[in-house]
Enzyme design. Structure first.
Site, mmCIF file in Angstrom:
data_model
loop_
_atom_site.group_PDB
_atom_site.id
_atom_site.type_symbol
_atom_site.label_atom_id
_atom_site.label_comp_id
_atom_site.label_asym_id
_atom_site.label_seq_id
_atom_site.Cartn_x
_atom_site.Cartn_y
_atom_site.Cartn_z
ATOM 1 N N SER A 17 0.664 -1.256 0.111
ATOM 2 C CA SER A 17 0.083 -0.090 0.054
ATOM 3 C C SER A 17 0.642 1.364 -0.003
ATOM 4 O O SER A 17 0.542 2.371 -0.648
ATOM 5 C CB SER A 17 -0.945 -0.011 1.108
ATOM 6 N N THR A 61 -6.281 -3.673 6.825
ATOM 7 C CA THR A 61 -6.023 -5.250 6.035
ATOM 8 C C THR A 61 -6.126 -6.106 7.278
ATOM 9 O O THR A 61 -6.419 -5.820 8.386
ATOM 10 C CB THR A 61 -5.002 -5.317 5.161
ATOM 11 N N LYS A 65 -10.240 -5.652 9.750
ATOM 12 C CA LYS A 65 -11.339 -5.185 9.023
ATOM 13 C C LYS A 65 -12.737 -5.172 9.740
ATOM 14 O O LYS A 65 -13.457 -4.318 9.546
ATOM 15 C CB LYS A 65 -11.638 -5.836 7.830
ATOM 16 N N GLY A 127 -14.155 -20.066 -2.504
ATOM 17 C CA GLY A 127 -13.966 -19.247 -1.118
ATOM 18 C C GLY A 127 -15.047 -18.751 -0.522
ATOM 19 O O GLY A 127 -16.202 -18.480 -1.332
ATOM 20 N N GLY A 129 -14.600 -16.705 2.502
ATOM 21 C CA GLY A 129 -14.122 -15.645 3.497
ATOM 22 C C GLY A 129 -14.403 -14.127 3.269
ATOM 23 O O GLY A 129 -15.517 -13.999 2.609
ATOM 24 N N ALA A 131 -13.176 -11.783 1.607
ATOM 25 C CA ALA A 131 -13.068 -11.452 0.236
ATOM 26 C C ALA A 131 -14.253 -11.928 -0.612
ATOM 27 O O ALA A 131 -14.936 -11.275 -1.384
ATOM 28 C CB ALA A 131 -11.630 -11.648 -0.359
ATOM 29 N N ARG A 150 -13.400 -24.778 0.725
ATOM 30 C CA ARG A 150 -13.011 -25.843 1.445
ATOM 31 C C ARG A 150 -13.898 -26.574 2.504
ATOM 32 O O ARG A 150 -14.103 -27.710 2.735
ATOM 33 C CB ARG A 150 -11.454 -25.588 1.761
ATOM 34 N N LYS A 154 -19.426 -23.289 5.334
ATOM 35 C CA LYS A 154 -19.344 -21.612 5.307
ATOM 36 C C LYS A 154 -19.883 -20.947 3.905
ATOM 37 O O LYS A 154 -20.394 -19.833 3.703
ATOM 38 C CB LYS A 154 -17.732 -21.157 5.155
ATOM 39 N N TYR A 214 -2.210 -12.075 -5.575
ATOM 40 C CA TYR A 214 -1.535 -11.347 -6.515
ATOM 41 C C TYR A 214 -0.276 -11.594 -6.350
ATOM 42 O O TYR A 214 0.284 -11.847 -4.995
ATOM 43 C CB TYR A 214 -1.750 -9.894 -6.684
HETATM 44 P P1 NDP Z 1 -10.062 -15.195 4.949
HETATM 45 O O1 NDP Z 1 -9.217 -15.665 5.687
HETATM 46 O O2 NDP Z 1 -11.290 -14.387 5.124
HETATM 47 O O3 NDP Z 1 -10.780 -16.476 3.822
HETATM 48 C C1 NDP Z 1 -9.991 -17.654 3.479
HETATM 49 C C2 NDP Z 1 -10.397 -18.481 2.405
HETATM 50 O O4 NDP Z 1 -9.609 -19.329 1.736
HETATM 51 C C3 NDP Z 1 -11.724 -19.470 3.294
HETATM 52 O O5 NDP Z 1 -12.755 -19.579 2.322
HETATM 53 C C4 NDP Z 1 -10.919 -20.532 3.424
HETATM 54 O O6 NDP Z 1 -11.524 -21.886 3.275
HETATM 55 C C5 NDP Z 1 -10.150 -20.608 2.034
HETATM 56 N N1 NDP Z 1 -8.826 -21.398 2.054
HETATM 57 C C6 NDP Z 1 -7.986 -21.092 3.056
HETATM 58 N N2 NDP Z 1 -6.702 -21.861 2.827
HETATM 59 C C7 NDP Z 1 -7.135 -22.777 1.636
HETATM 60 C C8 NDP Z 1 -6.499 -23.954 0.961
HETATM 61 N N3 NDP Z 1 -5.299 -24.212 1.400
HETATM 62 N N4 NDP Z 1 -7.265 -24.458 -0.053
HETATM 63 C C9 NDP Z 1 -8.431 -23.927 -0.187
HETATM 64 N N5 NDP Z 1 -9.159 -23.178 0.285
HETATM 65 C C10 NDP Z 1 -8.386 -22.392 1.302
HETATM 66 O O7 NDP Z 1 -9.238 -14.391 3.697
HETATM 67 P P2 NDP Z 1 -9.809 -13.216 2.465
HETATM 68 O O8 NDP Z 1 -11.128 -13.565 2.100
HETATM 69 O O9 NDP Z 1 -9.569 -11.971 3.081
HETATM 70 O O10 NDP Z 1 -8.629 -13.458 1.554
HETATM 71 C C11 NDP Z 1 -8.872 -14.520 0.614
HETATM 72 C C12 NDP Z 1 -7.949 -14.232 -0.419
HETATM 73 O O11 NDP Z 1 -8.096 -12.994 -1.158
HETATM 74 C C13 NDP Z 1 -6.162 -13.996 0.157
HETATM 75 O O12 NDP Z 1 -5.318 -14.793 -0.836
HETATM 76 C C14 NDP Z 1 -5.972 -12.544 -0.164
HETATM 77 O O13 NDP Z 1 -4.616 -12.037 -0.416
HETATM 78 C C15 NDP Z 1 -6.965 -12.202 -1.314
HETATM 79 N N6 NDP Z 1 -7.512 -10.926 -1.352
HETATM 80 C C16 NDP Z 1 -6.860 -9.974 -2.591
HETATM 81 C C17 NDP Z 1 -7.350 -8.601 -2.392
HETATM 82 C C18 NDP Z 1 -6.877 -7.884 -3.678
HETATM 83 O O14 NDP Z 1 -7.126 -6.587 -3.474
HETATM 84 N N7 NDP Z 1 -6.416 -8.362 -4.634
HETATM 85 C C19 NDP Z 1 -8.316 -8.002 -1.475
HETATM 86 C C20 NDP Z 1 -8.733 -8.935 -0.515
HETATM 87 C C21 NDP Z 1 -8.277 -10.368 -0.341
HETATM 88 P P3 NDP Z 1 -12.236 -22.385 4.801
HETATM 89 O O15 NDP Z 1 -13.555 -21.658 4.891
HETATM 90 O O16 NDP Z 1 -12.221 -23.651 4.383
HETATM 91 O O17 NDP Z 1 -11.211 -21.802 5.886
#
Ligand code: NDP
Length: 272
Positions: A17, A61, A65, A127, A129, A131, A150, A154, A214
């Site tokens: 950032s 971040t 959040k 996913g 989570g 994002a 996964r 959720k 990224y």
């Molecule tokens: P969260 O921690 O909120 O959610 C993580 C998600 O990833 C969950 O659905 C989790 O599944 C899943 N997950 C984690 N590890 C694995 C794995 N090994 N295999 C499969 N699924 C997996 O994270 P965020 O939602 O905040 O971020 C997710 C991604 O998005 C990150 O890589 C982050 O860098 C990216 N991002 C990019 C942004 C951008 O501006 N480009 C902005 C925000 C995020 P489970 O529910 O099973 O744990």
């Protein structure tokens, strides 16, 4: 006086950032300072109170959040809808406004820069989570979405809360067969250099595979796999990162940096 901005998180040393916002300031002939602030566990409020004695605004971040959502005195509609805040701004009356620019950044990149028309498209969202939640709203405005995660519970919860059940459904990874126009990986799998456990044929025939994760070189394990398995195009989430930053900058400064110019400058800097 130079206005002070920052990014809050933990860890924070890796954050791009400061580089991004100094690029925006250069492109708009603006004058700001921008620093990284490490938030110790349980210390968000104290850290933000201290910062806002002199600071004008900050990005927020992982994992702060939700803390930022609770900290804001008022919220934009998109922050309210996302249930999370990634941008705080000190208003003229001293109160703090919370915004969420993640969904807007994704939209600017996907439908703006990449020219992806969502209307009538069939989208696979991997996913469930924070994002995924932010971008689901954007996708459901025009497309139908299958969510797979996964932890399937959720995905189910995200689908039930989306407010558009007729356009949204949930599948197990093992149930997915293909037939998607767009595949969005909003899981953190690429961060760990692993792939979502879906069959190779799921990627086949999709026009775009988009990984939110990224890297400096613009490719991830997911984008590489998608291209290998027949996706026509695959991109990482760098454009979304720039897009959400532009919206934060606009909220703070009333200036809109040019996305293409920022992407080109920053990609070159990161490759160096
Ligand atoms: P969260 O921690 O909120 O959610 C993580 C998600 O990833 C969950 O659905 C989790 O599944 C899943 N997950 C984690 N590890 C694995 C794995 N090994 N295999 C499969 N699924 C997996 O994270 P965020 O939602 O905040 O971020 C997710 C991604 O998005 C990150 O890589 C982050 O860098 C990216 N991002 C990019 C942004 C951008 O501006 N480009 C902005 C925000 C995020 P489970 O529910 O099973 O744990």
């Amino acid at each position: 006086m130079t206005a002070r901005y920052a990014v809050f998180g933990n860890p924070i040393a890796h954050s791009l950032s400061p580089l991004i916002h100094s690029c925006f300031a250069r492109l708009t002939h603006d004058d700001i300072s921008y620093e990284r602030i490490l938030v110790e566990p349980g210390q968000f409020r104290a850290t933000a109170d201290e910062f806002f004695k002199t600071g004008s605004g900050c990005n927020v971040t992982v994992p702060c959040k939700l803390d930022a959502y609770g900290y804001a005195d008022s919220l934009t509609a998109r922050a309210e809808a996302a249930g999370a805040v990634n941008t705080l701004k000190k208003l003229d009356d001293g109160s703090i406004l919370g915004d969420n620019t993640d969904g807007g950044g994704f939209q600017a990149d996907l439908t703006g820069r990449l020219g992806c028309a969502l209307s009538g498209q069939k989208v696979l969202l991997i996913g469930a989570g924070g994002a995924a939640k932010g971008i689901l709203r954007v996708l459901l405005e025009a497309a139908s979405v299958v969510i797979a995660n996964r932890t399937p519970e959720k995905a189910q919860a995200l689908c039930q809360a989306c407010g558009s059940p007729e356009n949204c459904s949930v599948r197990l990874f093992s149930e997915l067969e293909g037939g998607f126009d767009l595949i969005v990986n909003a899981s953190s799998s690429s961060l760990y250099q692993v792939l979502p456990e879906i069959k190779d044929e799921v990627y086949s025939g999709c026009t775009l595979a988009y990984d939110l994760y990224y890297t400096p070189r613009g490719t991830t394990v997911f984008t590489e796999q998608a291209l290998k398995c027949g996706a026509a195009k695959a991109v990482d989430g760098f454009g979304m990162l720039i897009g959400q930053g532009i919206l934060s900058y606009e909220l703070w400064r009333g200036l809109r940096p040019d996305m293409a110019a920022a992407m080109e400058y920053l990609r070159t800097r990161l490759k160096d």
